[in-house]
Design an enzyme around this catalytic site. Structure first.
Site, PDB file in Angstrom:
ATOM      1  N   GLU A 166       0.843  -1.208  -0.002  1.00  0.00           N
ATOM      2  CA  GLU A 166      -0.013  -0.012   0.070  1.00  0.00           C
ATOM      3  C   GLU A 166       0.842   1.196   0.013  1.00  0.00           C
ATOM      4  O   GLU A 166       0.483   2.428   0.540  1.00  0.00           O
ATOM      5  CB  GLU A 166      -0.831  -0.026   1.156  1.00  0.00           C
ATOM      6  CG  GLU A 166      -2.239  -0.595   1.187  1.00  0.00           C
ATOM      7  CD  GLU A 166      -2.479  -1.754   0.357  1.00  0.00           C
ATOM      8  OE1 GLU A 166      -1.629  -2.846   0.348  1.00  0.00           O
ATOM      9  OE2 GLU A 166      -3.564  -2.217  -0.236  1.00  0.00           O
ATOM     10  N   TYR A 168       3.545   1.776   1.916  1.00  0.00           N
ATOM     11  CA  TYR A 168       3.901   2.340   3.247  1.00  0.00           C
ATOM     12  C   TYR A 168       5.365   2.131   3.198  1.00  0.00           C
ATOM     13  O   TYR A 168       5.991   1.588   2.357  1.00  0.00           O
ATOM     14  CB  TYR A 168       3.176   1.573   4.477  1.00  0.00           C
ATOM     15  CG  TYR A 168       1.878   1.959   4.574  1.00  0.00           C
ATOM     16  CD1 TYR A 168       1.600   3.427   4.796  1.00  0.00           C
ATOM     17  CD2 TYR A 168       0.451   1.521   4.432  1.00  0.00           C
ATOM     18  CE1 TYR A 168       0.152   3.934   5.416  1.00  0.00           C
ATOM     19  CE2 TYR A 168      -0.669   1.653   4.705  1.00  0.00           C
ATOM     20  CZ  TYR A 168      -0.875   2.888   5.094  1.00  0.00           C
ATOM     21  OH  TYR A 168      -2.012   3.379   5.290  1.00  0.00           O
ATOM     22  N   ARG A 216       2.386  -8.575   4.341  1.00  0.00           N
ATOM     23  CA  ARG A 216       1.764  -8.049   3.406  1.00  0.00           C
ATOM     24  C   ARG A 216       2.731  -7.448   2.200  1.00  0.00           C
ATOM     25  O   ARG A 216       3.149  -6.534   2.370  1.00  0.00           O
ATOM     26  CB  ARG A 216       0.760  -6.886   3.768  1.00  0.00           C
ATOM     27  CG  ARG A 216      -0.423  -6.355   3.143  1.00  0.00           C
ATOM     28  CD  ARG A 216      -1.708  -6.915   3.418  1.00  0.00           C
ATOM     29  NE  ARG A 216      -2.815  -6.195   2.538  1.00  0.00           N
ATOM     30  CZ  ARG A 216      -3.339  -5.229   3.124  1.00  0.00           C
ATOM     31  NH1 ARG A 216      -3.537  -4.999   4.189  1.00  0.00           N
ATOM     32  NH2 ARG A 216      -4.410  -4.781   2.348  1.00  0.00           N
ATOM     33  N   HIS A 254      -1.278   4.149  -1.699  1.00  0.00           N
ATOM     34  CA  HIS A 254      -2.630   4.919  -1.452  1.00  0.00           C
ATOM     35  C   HIS A 254      -2.520   6.234  -2.445  1.00  0.00           C
ATOM     36  O   HIS A 254      -3.334   6.732  -2.773  1.00  0.00           O
ATOM     37  CB  HIS A 254      -2.404   5.373   0.030  1.00  0.00           C
ATOM     38  CG  HIS A 254      -2.728   4.631   1.080  1.00  0.00           C
ATOM     39  ND1 HIS A 254      -3.982   3.691   0.759  1.00  0.00           N
ATOM     40  CD2 HIS A 254      -2.267   4.039   2.185  1.00  0.00           C
ATOM     41  CE1 HIS A 254      -4.129   3.049   1.822  1.00  0.00           C
ATOM     42  NE2 HIS A 254      -3.161   3.112   2.784  1.00  0.00           N
ATOM     43  N   GLN A 341     -18.395   5.180   3.363  1.00  0.00           N
ATOM     44  CA  GLN A 341     -18.997   6.251   3.696  1.00  0.00           C
ATOM     45  C   GLN A 341     -18.790   6.598   5.516  1.00  0.00           C
ATOM     46  O   GLN A 341     -18.647   7.533   6.174  1.00  0.00           O
ATOM     47  CB  GLN A 341     -20.310   6.458   3.680  1.00  0.00           C
ATOM     48  CG  GLN A 341     -20.472   7.135   2.141  1.00  0.00           C
ATOM     49  CD  GLN A 341     -22.012   7.015   1.690  1.00  0.00           C
ATOM     50  OE1 GLN A 341     -22.372   6.270   0.732  1.00  0.00           O
ATOM     51  NE2 GLN A 341     -22.745   7.862   1.970  1.00  0.00           N
TER      52      GLN A 341
HETATM   53  P1  NAP Z   1     -26.944  17.939  -2.580  1.00  0.00           P
HETATM   54  O1  NAP Z   1     -25.568  17.119  -2.373  1.00  0.00           O
HETATM   55  O2  NAP Z   1     -27.104  18.770  -1.538  1.00  0.00           O
HETATM   56  O3  NAP Z   1     -26.830  18.795  -4.121  1.00  0.00           O
HETATM   57  C1  NAP Z   1     -27.616  19.609  -4.621  1.00  0.00           C
HETATM   58  C2  NAP Z   1     -27.058  20.409  -5.720  1.00  0.00           C
HETATM   59  O4  NAP Z   1     -28.016  21.256  -6.293  1.00  0.00           O
HETATM   60  C3  NAP Z   1     -25.835  21.012  -5.338  1.00  0.00           C
HETATM   61  O5  NAP Z   1     -25.026  21.190  -6.292  1.00  0.00           O
HETATM   62  C4  NAP Z   1     -26.331  22.687  -5.195  1.00  0.00           C
HETATM   63  O6  NAP Z   1     -25.445  23.339  -5.717  1.00  0.00           O
HETATM   64  C5  NAP Z   1     -27.606  22.544  -6.043  1.00  0.00           C
HETATM   65  N1  NAP Z   1     -28.756  23.380  -5.713  1.00  0.00           N
HETATM   66  C6  NAP Z   1     -29.127  23.507  -4.393  1.00  0.00           C
HETATM   67  N2  NAP Z   1     -30.023  24.370  -4.496  1.00  0.00           N
HETATM   68  C7  NAP Z   1     -30.585  24.520  -5.795  1.00  0.00           C
HETATM   69  C8  NAP Z   1     -31.187  25.615  -6.415  1.00  0.00           C
HETATM   70  N3  NAP Z   1     -32.298  26.332  -5.646  1.00  0.00           N
HETATM   71  N4  NAP Z   1     -31.280  25.830  -7.708  1.00  0.00           N
HETATM   72  C9  NAP Z   1     -30.228  25.159  -8.216  1.00  0.00           C
HETATM   73  N5  NAP Z   1     -29.413  24.318  -7.732  1.00  0.00           N
HETATM   74  C10 NAP Z   1     -29.536  24.143  -6.650  1.00  0.00           C
HETATM   75  O7  NAP Z   1     -27.933  16.971  -2.985  1.00  0.00           O
HETATM   76  P2  NAP Z   1     -28.468  15.700  -3.761  1.00  0.00           P
HETATM   77  O8  NAP Z   1     -27.457  15.695  -5.073  1.00  0.00           O
HETATM   78  O9  NAP Z   1     -29.782  15.889  -4.241  1.00  0.00           O
HETATM   79  O10 NAP Z   1     -27.788  14.611  -2.999  1.00  0.00           O
HETATM   80  C11 NAP Z   1     -28.683  14.577  -1.858  1.00  0.00           C
HETATM   81  C12 NAP Z   1     -27.695  13.553  -0.765  1.00  0.00           C
HETATM   82  O11 NAP Z   1     -27.509  12.353  -1.196  1.00  0.00           O
HETATM   83  C13 NAP Z   1     -26.400  14.139  -0.514  1.00  0.00           C
HETATM   84  O12 NAP Z   1     -26.299  14.393   0.777  1.00  0.00           O
HETATM   85  C14 NAP Z   1     -25.347  13.323  -1.065  1.00  0.00           C
HETATM   86  O13 NAP Z   1     -24.192  13.166  -0.470  1.00  0.00           O
HETATM   87  C15 NAP Z   1     -26.126  12.055  -1.184  1.00  0.00           C
HETATM   88  N6  NAP Z   1     -25.634  11.246  -2.253  1.00  0.00           N
HETATM   89  C16 NAP Z   1     -24.488  10.763  -2.194  1.00  0.00           C
HETATM   90  C17 NAP Z   1     -23.736  10.015  -3.097  1.00  0.00           C
HETATM   91  C18 NAP Z   1     -22.501   9.332  -3.085  1.00  0.00           C
HETATM   92  O14 NAP Z   1     -22.145   9.227  -3.865  1.00  0.00           O
HETATM   93  N7  NAP Z   1     -22.134   9.547  -1.721  1.00  0.00           N
HETATM   94  C19 NAP Z   1     -24.840   9.629  -4.074  1.00  0.00           C
HETATM   95  C20 NAP Z   1     -26.039  10.418  -4.568  1.00  0.00           C
HETATM   96  C21 NAP Z   1     -26.502  10.923  -3.262  1.00  0.00           C
HETATM   97  P3  NAP Z   1     -25.362  24.942  -5.936  1.00  0.00           P
HETATM   98  O15 NAP Z   1     -26.493  25.565  -4.707  1.00  0.00           O
HETATM   99  O16 NAP Z   1     -23.993  25.704  -5.903  1.00  0.00           O
HETATM  100  O17 NAP Z   1     -26.006  25.186  -7.233  1.00  0.00           O
HETATM  101 FE1  SF4 Z   2     -17.632   0.612   5.095  1.00  0.00          FE
HETATM  102 FE2  SF4 Z   2     -19.975  -0.250   5.634  1.00  0.00          FE
HETATM  103 FE3  SF4 Z   2     -19.806   1.163   3.422  1.00  0.00          FE
HETATM  104 FE4  SF4 Z   2     -18.985  -1.385   3.920  1.00  0.00          FE
HETATM  105  S1  SF4 Z   2     -21.145  -0.769   3.983  1.00  0.00           S
HETATM  106  S2  SF4 Z   2     -17.825   0.466   2.825  1.00  0.00           S
HETATM  107  S3  SF4 Z   2     -18.038  -1.128   5.931  1.00  0.00           S
HETATM  108  S4  SF4 Z   2     -19.405   2.112   5.787  1.00  0.00           S
END
Ligand code: NAP
Ligand code: SF4
Length: 671
Positions: A166, A168, A216, A254, A341
């Site tokens: 990794e 290290y 490892r 990494h 996450q």
């Molecule tokens: P979000 O992450 O809060 O993003 C919303 C987007 O919309 C932002 O880019 C924002 O940017 C824009 N926005 C907000 N208000 C707006 C408005 N009035 N007009 C135009 N644009 C606006 O929400 P999301 O994409 O719906 O995701 C929801 C949640 O699910 C998030 O917490 C996200 O982390 C999670 N999620 C995570 C993953 C992952 O891969 N880990 C995948 C999908 C969803 P601006 O305000 O700068 O324009």
């Molecule tokens: Fe980590 Fe749990 Fe997501 Fe697996 S499911 S990657 S252990 S948070």
């Protein structure tokens, strides 16, 4: 009854000791050690030992201060440390388990100004330039490895894992990438491998013959000037001769720009590299990376890829993985979806490691699902991740639970996430929720929209009605060329060849990924995935590093946001770069700092301080965040039940499955 997983569950005889099966719980940092909460550390590992795993490897322990991953990183430095670790080993042994301590010297990855390495070459992922060790400095590092190993033995461990991959410390000596020395520790490969071999030889000398030493070994460096396969074989032979008991596979430094464990990596996507080592050494070989269920693990062993399988995160998701597999109940194993996450993202933010799927991970002593003193009648409205978790935990505790879902299927927003290429693991999560519901006492009412009038006779009502897309109020958004992410992901509405995505949050990124893909997802086609990320055979190219060759994008996409910051900045700490790199490879244009003036049949008119301009597109997809869906909660005033609001219905901003599941589980644990 014959074993459902004959190879996985077969004991492994190491000569002086026998492991009860071929399952290794790989090293994961918990964060509890640095907080000094050793009873909690012991409970965490004890639950995994009770769950049947063959051998546990602890999170990395620093052999000395300069080698700690961060200042204050845990290690075996004092008698008190030994006594603390004793709690862990005693707890594991009480459940018939075995445990080895990982010795992790971070070298130039140590996040502090005292870091040391082969040469003073800074890593791209650290601000600190390491100090080049002199002869005496190298000897000190070896002595510290040996001391850590002897103290581990004193603390009751069954062995140690010497972290040699990794990127290290030990790995840094092996590669010209960092090792630019001209003395006996640098130059020829024989010189560069002197340090890891010497560490293993001296550790063996100190701990005696009946102590497990896992080494490892980096089988795929995935950085420039990485090791060739001939060199890796030379090292493997020398490490075996120096006294290692087992070789474990390490994949990628990494700093490599190739994902190695993220959810979009194909399952068991690196087992082929371990297989190349099989038959070349006479000690057992372990494979690892993105193996998250017993069927995949069994297939890996059946395919002759390895003698043993390492899984780390799956034991956060479900400590009873092995026992459930052995009992023929694999479908009830909570699946690790590879999201990072709540585990690695937490580790790298200084938070305690846990699990999105299992919020009890790392919180075993404090979050308990004990039987309720008085069973209550509980209604849960909404079968997304928050509602499902609340229903299952409440049921487990003996409450009488009815789950209402207006849709004809469970899963809520997970059903959209699972449509996105690279997020196929969400399928398994929804399936697991279904299995657990089926096995529970929960009364499930699908296709039933609960109302204030029908929700009578309950002691508690849990509102988990989720979110609705935010209306960004852009003139022209009701045009035929405008879709919401739900139209695209759930209803499969046709999308034109040129697309503007409004909003660059998690969902905007998902939509961009979805519309630029065509054909089979690379996550389900390992050869295609390797081509896309530039992963080659180390026998053909040093370090296995090739030029990435992503496929042509299915559509021309522009991802827009109003904030001036880099789009995707707020995505997961350890996975955001993968999403950004993936979209860049698909030629997605990312524009921040824009305003949305109006949508016309020709596209979208964007404003900036330089004036207006038309971005010509065929389809505009709205991904502008979400608002809570609380109508039912508001209508329940006057209902005698205690009303609880969770998940997106509670707070929509930054909602994700991690918070939804955690909140649902914790509420149900408190009823
Ligand atoms: P979000 O992450 O809060 O993003 C919303 C987007 O919309 C932002 O880019 C924002 O940017 C824009 N926005 C907000 N208000 C707006 C408005 N009035 N007009 C135009 N644009 C606006 O929400 P999301 O994409 O719906 O995701 C929801 C949640 O699910 C998030 O917490 C996200 O982390 C999670 N999620 C995570 C993953 C992952 O891969 N880990 C995948 C999908 C969803 P601006 O305000 O700068 O324009
Ligand atoms: Fe980590 Fe749990 Fe997501 Fe697996 S499911 S990657 S252990 S948070």
């Amino acid at each position: 009854m014959s074993s459902p997983y004959p190879r996985l569950l077969e004991p492994l005889d190491l000569g002086f000791t026998t492991l009860r099966n071929r399952v290794l719980m790989g090293s994961m940092h918990t964060g509890l050690e640095e907080r000094g909460d050793w009873d909690r550390v012991a409970t965490y590992y004890a639950e995994r030992a009770r769950g049947g795993v063959g051998l546990i490897v602890t999170g990395g322990m620093a052999p000395n201060k300069e080698g700690g991953v961060f200042p204050g990183a845990s290690g075996l430095f004092s008698d008190q440390d030994i006594a603390n670790h004793r709690k862990v080993t005693d707890a594991v042994h009480a459940h018939g388990g075995k445990i080895a301590m990982q010795i992790l010297h971070a070298g130039r990855y140590a996040y502090g100004p005292d870091c040391v390495s082969a040469s003073a070459v800074k890593s791209p992922i650290s601000p600190f330039v390491p100090r080049e060790l002199d002869e005496e400095g190298i000897e000190k590092q070896i002595r510290d490895f040996v001391t850590a190993a002897t103290r581990a033995r004193e603390a009751g461990y069954d062995g140690v894992e010497v972290m040699g991959s990794e990127g290290y410390f030990l790995n840094q000596f092996l590669c010209l990438h960092v090792n630019q020395r001209t003395d006996r520790w640098g130059g020829s490969y024989e010189n560069r491998m002197r340090l890891p071999v010497e560490v293993v030889r001296r550790v063996r000398e100190a701990v005696g013959p009946d102590f497990i030493i896992i080494y490892r070994i980096s089988l795929l460096d995935l950085v420039p000037n990485g090791q060739t396969f001939d060199q890796i074989l030379t090292l493997a032979h020398a490490i075996e001769a120096a006294g290692a008991t087992i070789l474990n596979s390490g994949i990628g430094w990494h700093e490599a720009r190739v994902p190695t464990i993220a959810t979009s990596v194909p399952r068991a996507g690196f087992a082929w590299v371990t297989k190349k080592l099989m038959g070349h050494v006479s000690i057992p070989v372990i494979t690892s990376n993105r193996i998250n269920n017993p069927d995949t693990a069994e297939a890996v062993l059946a395919g002759g890829n390895a003698d043993m399988v390492s899984m780390a995160r799956p034991f956060l998701a479900d400590p009873d993985f092995v026992n459930k597999a052995a009992a023929g109940q694999a479908a009830t194993i909570a699946p690790c979806i590879g999201c990072n996450q709540a585990c690695l993202d937490h580790t790298f933010s200084g938070k305690l490691t846990s699990c999105l799927v299992n919020p009890r991970a790392g919180h075993e002593t404090e979050l308990r699902y004990d039987p309720a003193a008085t069973p209550r009648k509980v209604a849960v409205v909404g079968a997304g991740p928050a509602g499902l978790s609340a229903a299952l935990v409440a049921d487990q505790r003996g409450h009488h639970v009815t789950l209402f879902e207006k849709d004809s299927q469970i899963g809520g927003q997970l059903n959209m996430a699972r449509q996105v290429p690279g997020k196929e693991e969400f399928d398994g999560l929804v399936a697991w929720f279904g299995t657990m519901l089926g096995a529970s006492g929960v009364t499930v009412k699908l296709g039933t929209a609960a109302t204030a009038e029908t929700l009578t006779g309950f002691d508690d009502i849990i509102i988990a009605t989720g979110v609705t897309p935010r209306d960004p109020g852009i003139p022209g958004e009701d045009g035929a060329n405008v879709l919401s992410y739900i139209d695209v992901l759930r209803d499969k509405a046709p999308v034109g060849p040129r697309v503007a995505v409004i909003g660059a949050g998690g969902i905007g990124f998902d939509i961009a990924e979805y519309v630029t893909h065509q054909g089979v997802s690379p996550t389900l086609d390992a050869a295609e995935w390797r081509k896309e990320w530039g992963v080659g055979d180390p026998a053909e190219v040093p370090g296995g590093l090739l030029e990435p060759a992503p496929p042509a994008p299915a559509r021309a996409v522009t991802l827009l946001q109003r904030k001036a910051e880099k789009p995707g900045k707020r995505l997961g700490k350890t996975t955001g770069w993968i999403h950004r790199a993936s979209l860049q490879a698909r030629q997605v244009q990312m524009l921040g700092g824009v305003s949305y003036e109006r949508i016309t049949p020709e596209g979208i008119v964007l404003g900036s301080d330089k004036g207006e301009r038309l971005l010509e597109v065929d389809t505009v997809v709205l991904c502008a965040g979400q608002v809570p869906n609380r109508a039912l909660a508001d209508a329940l005033t006057g209902n005698p039940a205690t009303v609880h609001v969770i998940g997106g219905a509670d707070v929509a901003a930054e909602l994700d499955a991690k918070r939804a599941i955690d909140q649902g589980s914790r509420l149900a644990a408190s009823l």
